[in-house]
Design a protein around this motif. Sequence first.
Motif: not given
Length: 287
Positions: A15, A18-19, A23, A34, A36
């Motif tokens: 995760r 960045s995740a 959010e 997102l 990535n």
Amino acid sequence: MTEGLGDPVPGGGWRGWSALLAEALGERPGSVPLVNLARSGAQAADVAERQLPAARALGPRFASLLVGANDTLRAAFAIERIAAALDRAHGVLSADGAVVLTACLPDPGRMLGLPAPLARPLGRRMRAVNTVVHAVSARYGGVHLHLADHPWVADRASWSVDRLHPSEHGHRLLARGFHTALAATGLPVGPPPALTLDGPPPTRAGSALWMATRGTRWVADRCTDLLPGLIGLALQECRHGLAGSGRLLDAAADRATRSALAALGRTDGAGDGKDPSMSKGAATMVG
């Protein structure tokens, strides 16, 4: 770091900060998708040459550019090439209308607990990279986080077993730091990412498995790539230490960094001027 290593999710995968940050962006939770693109081990040139075209195609509103630590762990370290790659990536993303996130990264030699003759050359390299990142971010108006100076960096609980990637706790702190920095610019953000852990706690068995698989491979790669050159740097460090002339190594690194930054002033890092209105509101993470 941006790939999410150290913050596993049930069923496999990562995760990461960045995740968690995505959010908390936008007018409501989860309203900013997102993508990535980050890959473990990526260097500045990888970002500029491979990840940047893919990121541009997405037209992101937010883009992270956390890269440089892997460059310090390679024998072919060259601050001028790193500076050029970072300048191109940041300039292009900014010209496309993205809000670019950058950070000064911790010294890998200190994080790994290496002996001083080995740690000092890596620390010198990391300072050079951080100087460039800070200057490039200021040049293009990025949102910069002084991660290397954050108190939580010294907390062992903030780092995973490899000591180079954050743990879930560290990823949450990093996401919170960027959220605070974005909010300070006046950009619309939601509630800050929570600091409460929801992932499984690290176990000795899990740490041993990582060391037996990915960790062993990483050490083997660095033994063939970095170690021979690093030993030479360590011997040089010892010679200068005995002669009391260690400041000459610092001065040489400073000159190389200034030269790399001066070269950026003679180039246009803003890319081809893609219309900023093409930004679609996504968050794209590279590095």
